[in-house]
Structures are given as structure tokens and as C-alpha cells.
Design an enzyme around this catalytic site. Structure first.
Site, PDB file in Angstrom:
ATOM      1  N   TYR A 124       0.817  -1.219   0.000  1.00 46.83           N
ATOM      2  CA  TYR A 124       0.000   0.000   0.000  1.00 46.83           C
ATOM      3  C   TYR A 124       0.848   1.266   0.000  1.00 46.83           C
ATOM      4  O   TYR A 124       0.314   2.364   0.064  1.00 46.83           O
ATOM      5  CB  TYR A 124      -0.899   0.030   1.234  1.00 46.83           C
ATOM      6  CG  TYR A 124      -2.159  -0.770   1.053  1.00 46.83           C
ATOM      7  CD1 TYR A 124      -2.107  -2.152   1.008  1.00 46.83           C
ATOM      8  CD2 TYR A 124      -3.396  -0.149   0.933  1.00 46.83           C
ATOM      9  CE1 TYR A 124      -3.253  -2.896   0.848  1.00 46.83           C
ATOM     10  CE2 TYR A 124      -4.553  -0.892   0.770  1.00 46.83           C
ATOM     11  CZ  TYR A 124      -4.473  -2.265   0.732  1.00 46.83           C
ATOM     12  OH  TYR A 124      -5.614  -2.998   0.568  1.00 46.83           O
ATOM     13  N   LYS A 191       3.817 -14.222   5.558  1.00 52.82           N
ATOM     14  CA  LYS A 191       4.169 -15.186   4.505  1.00 52.82           C
ATOM     15  C   LYS A 191       5.698 -15.191   4.406  1.00 52.82           C
ATOM     16  O   LYS A 191       6.294 -14.976   3.346  1.00 52.82           O
ATOM     17  CB  LYS A 191       3.497 -14.751   3.187  1.00 52.82           C
ATOM     18  CG  LYS A 191       3.609 -15.718   2.031  1.00 52.82           C
ATOM     19  CD  LYS A 191       2.636 -16.875   2.121  1.00 52.82           C
ATOM     20  CE  LYS A 191       2.901 -17.869   1.000  1.00 52.82           C
ATOM     21  NZ  LYS A 191       2.093 -19.100   1.138  1.00 52.82           N
ATOM     22  N   ASP A 225      -1.965 -17.999   4.278  1.00 51.22           N
ATOM     23  CA  ASP A 225      -2.901 -18.889   3.570  1.00 51.22           C
ATOM     24  C   ASP A 225      -3.512 -19.897   4.554  1.00 51.22           C
ATOM     25  O   ASP A 225      -4.722 -20.140   4.552  1.00 51.22           O
ATOM     26  CB  ASP A 225      -2.225 -19.599   2.379  1.00 51.22           C
ATOM     27  CG  ASP A 225      -0.781 -19.993   2.645  1.00 51.22           C
ATOM     28  OD1 ASP A 225      -0.217 -19.548   3.661  1.00 51.22           O
ATOM     29  OD2 ASP A 225      -0.203 -20.759   1.850  1.00 51.22           O
ATOM     30  N   ASP A 249      -5.961  -6.174   5.108  1.00 50.36           N
ATOM     31  CA  ASP A 249      -7.105  -5.745   4.308  1.00 50.36           C
ATOM     32  C   ASP A 249      -7.957  -6.952   3.925  1.00 50.36           C
ATOM     33  O   ASP A 249      -9.176  -6.969   4.107  1.00 50.36           O
ATOM     34  CB  ASP A 249      -6.580  -5.035   3.055  1.00 50.36           C
ATOM     35  CG  ASP A 249      -7.706  -4.480   2.208  1.00 50.36           C
ATOM     36  OD1 ASP A 249      -8.709  -4.039   2.784  1.00 50.36           O
ATOM     37  OD2 ASP A 249      -7.584  -4.505   0.969  1.00 50.36           O
TER      38      ASP A 249
END
Ligand code: NAD
Length: 360
Positions: A124, A191, A225, A249
Site C-alpha cells: 500500500y 508469509k 494462507d 485488508d
């Protein structure tokens, strides 16, 4: 003394849900001096700018704002006004509680999660290079030189900066939030197995911060995930989640789905001494002006604002009134009903009226 608050009605359904929220906040009896400020399409029309300086000045002066959603046209080179406000004001923490209310149509019951999303960096940051531009080609060549990896020449590039300082700040914020709100566990989502130097840094920094809270708040970590699957299968084992910007988000909407939808998911963007309260949802343009959408997310954002203003009793009363109206199920909007032809569907205004009645 009245609290001074900047009110940004926003785009699409924004003006309707902000008006509903304002009326409910006023019905708690807390005195607020509202200062209306423009952002988004209304600002563009009046001032030629999407985010006028006067709006940022108003928030800086009043230190607190209630904001309706604002449109970001997709893929047209526009920077998001929402992201612009968060970045200009240093609102580094986005707090989004996801709580089940009895009477809401949902696959789950008794959800009580809080998303703490890093708000200032990651993908972002707005550092993007358009496909085909000379600077993009130069950048691709430079990256290939340093990384020894090929990038297709017809690529666009988005940069994902994650810093130690912003990671430390947000994880500490999540732990402090947990302490203050009697929470038991913070789960850091990442991640890092793939992005070792960005998410890896977020994780490493988070583990260091967690040591300061050992014995007071439990700390766990999860790969994003896997976290999505876990949240769908066993959301009840989670408590506070702290995430980098983009995962925050995405998981905010997932958690809104767990509690019955975007219509009831509130949020707060918090910085040092400044805060902007807004729903998780966007401007839902297809419902604009129809007096149809659910005002709950904006009203609960108002309750979060009252809590921030140290008007805890009023905040609890407002949340209680919302809860009561939802559980009675009579004056609620279409998204609470399983039958779209239910003759008793309330509009945005009527649902707000019912909440106000409970406060009297
Ligand atoms: P959205 O949240 O506006 O709407 C998606 C769908 O969710 C709607 O079609 C509707 O079915 C449902 N919904 C949303 N709010 C609801 C409410 N209050 N009551 C009942 N149902 C509701 O998402 P979108 O369509 O992806 O985005 C529309 C615009 O909003 C885009 O320009 C986007 O950039 C912007 N947006 C702004 C913010 C913000 O201001 N913070 C956040 C998200 C999206």
C-alpha cells in the site's frame, strides 16, 4: 465540554450511513461539535481536489474524525483517498473488531476477533511503476542486475517495503491493545516462508516484541494462507490478529464474512494522538441514495470513536442499543433478512431511528 470531531460524509452510501451514525452518536447525549469536511467526489466537485488540504487540517486540529467510505476508481492511476488520509496523518494502526451479534444471519456464532492491520507500508506504499514506461524498464534492468533473476520486460512493478520500525510499532500496538482490552492471545500473520526479507522481518521483529509480553499475553504465528483456512474452520481459537497491510485488508473482509457481512464491521485508524473512524465496507455505489444499506458498521465505528474519546458509558450504551435492535430483528435492513421480500425490511434511516429509540 463538547468534543470537536471532523465529519467526512464520503461517497456513494457514505452520506447516508454517516448521517445515521451521527444521529445515533448524538442520541447518547455526548456533546459533539461536528466540523464537516469534504473528501472524494464531493471534494473534487467543489474544490478540484479529491483530498483537500483543509480536510487534513481539520482532522489535525480536531484530532478525531468520523469518515464515510470513499470511492477509489480501479486501475486508473488514482491514489486512494482513504490510503492518502491514513498516510498523510500517520494513522499507522487499523483496528477492526469482528464480533457476532445474536440475530445476525451467519454461519458462525460467538465470534470475537480483532484485526490489527499495519496501515503505513507494504504494497500500500503506493510505489508503483507502470508497464512500458522508460523508468520501469530501467528499474527492471537494475533489479535483474542485483537479483540475477529475469523479469518479463512487459511487467508492471509494485514495491513492498516492510520496515523493522513500523513492524515493531504495530506489533507493540497489538500487544498493548490486547492488555488494555483483556485479551489473551496475539497471532502474527505473515508469509515469511516466501518473502524472507519483508514478511520475514515482520515476523522476526514481532517475535522480539512478543518477549516483552511473555507471561501476560500468549503469542502465536501463522502463515497467511493457512490462517484463512483456520479462520474458516475454527475462528474461535483466535483472539487478536496482527498483520501487514495487504493481508490485514483481505482478512478484514474474511472476518466481516464470519460475523454476517460488511454491513456490521466497524473500524478505526489510529496514529499518535490522531484517529479516524470508518466502516470496513466501501461506498457500495449501486445502493447510493436508496435508503437501503445497513448503517450498523458506521454506527459501531461511532461507538469505537466514543470509546476513544473516553466516553465509555456512551460507547457501551450505543453498542447495546445496536445489539438490541439486531436481536429483535424488526427494524433491520435487507442484509439481515433471509427473505428479500420480507415486508418488514427497514431502511437505513429507520434502523437508525430504532437504535435511537433504544437510547432514550
Ligand atoms: P463495498 O464494501 O463498497 O461493497 C461490496 C458489497 O458489500 C456491496 O455491493 C454490498 O452488497 C455489501 N455492502 C457494503 N456495505 C454495505 C452496507 N453498509 N450494508 C449492506 N451491504 C453492504 O466494496 P466494493 O464494491 O469493492 O467497493 C466500492 C468502492 O468503495 C470502491 O471504489 C472501493 O475502492 C471503495 N472502498 C472504500 C473503502 C473506504 O472508504 N475505506 C473501503 C473499501 C472500499
Amino acid at each position: 465540554m463538547a468534543h470537536k470531531v471532523t465529519l467526512i460524509p464520503g461517497d456513494g452510501i457514505g452520506p447516508e450511513v454517516s448521517a445515521a451514525s451521527r444521529r445515533c452518536i448524538e442520541a447518547t447525549g455526548v456533546k459533539i461539535e461536528w466540523e464537516e469536511a469534504l473528501a472524494g467526489s464531493a471534494a473534487l466537485e467543489k474544490t478540484g481536489e479529491l483530498l483537500p488540504q483543509a480536510t487534513l487540517d481539520s482532522i489535525r486540529k480536531n484530532k478525531v474524525a468520523l469518515k464515510g467510505p470513499i470511492v477509489t476508481p480501479i486501475g486508473e492511476g488514482f491514489r486512494s483517498v482513504n490510503v492518502g488520509i491514513r498516510q498523510a496523518l500517520g494513522l499507522y494502526a487499523c483496528v477492526r473488531p469482528a464480533r457476532s451479534y445474536p440475530g445476525v444471519k451467519s454461519l458462525y456464532k460467538d465470534i470475537d476477533l480483532v484485526i490489527v492491520r499495519e496501515n503505513s507500508e507494504d504494497l500500500y506504499a503506493g510505489i508503483e511503476f507502470e508497464e512500458g514506461k522508460p523508468e520501469t524498464k530501467n528499474l527492471i534492468q537494475e533489479i535483474e542486475k542485483y537479483s540475477k533473476k529475469d523479469i518479463r520486460p512487459d511487467s508492471g512493478i509494485s514495491i513492498k517495503p516492510i520496515s523493522r520500525s513500523a513492524s515493531e510499532r504495530i506489533v507493540r500496538f497489538a500487544f498493548e491493545y490486547a492488555l488494555k482490552h483483556g485479551r489473551k492471545k496475539v497471532t502474527l500473520v505473515h508469509k515469511a516462508n516466501i518473502m524472507k526479507f519483508t514478511d520475514g522481518l515482520f515476523l522476526k521483529t514481532g517475535r522480539e516484541v512478543a518477549k516483552d509480553y511473555a507471561g501476560k499475553i500468549n503469542f502465536t504465528e501463522a502463515i497467511v494462507d493457512n490462517m484463512c483456512m483456520q479462520l474458516v474452520q475454527k475462528p474461535h481459537i483466535y483472539d487478536v490478529l496482527v498483520l501487514p497491510n495487504l493481508y490485514g485488508d483481505i482478512l478484514s473482509d474474511l472476518c466481516a464474512g464470519l460475523i454476517g457481512g460488511l454491513g456490521i464491521a466497524p473500524g478505526a485508524n489510529i496514529g499518535d494522538g490522531l484517529a479516524v473512524f470508518e466502516a470496513v465496507h466501501g461506498s457500495a455505489p449501486k445502493y447510493q441514495g436508496l435508503n437501503k444499506v445497513n448503517p450498523t458498521a458506521m454506527i459501531l465505528s461511532g461507538a469505537l470513536m466514543l470509546e476513544y474519546l473516553k466516553e465509555e458509558k456512551a460507547a457501551q450504551a450505543l453498542e447495546g442499543a445496536v445489539k438490541a435492535v439486531i436481536s429483535e430483528g424488526r427494524y433491520v435492513t435487507y442484509d439481515f433478512k433471509s427473505d428479500p421480500n420480507d415486508p418488514n425490511i427497514a431502511g437505513t434511516r429507520e434502523m437508525a431511528d430504532a437504535i435511537i429509540k433504544k437510547l432514550k
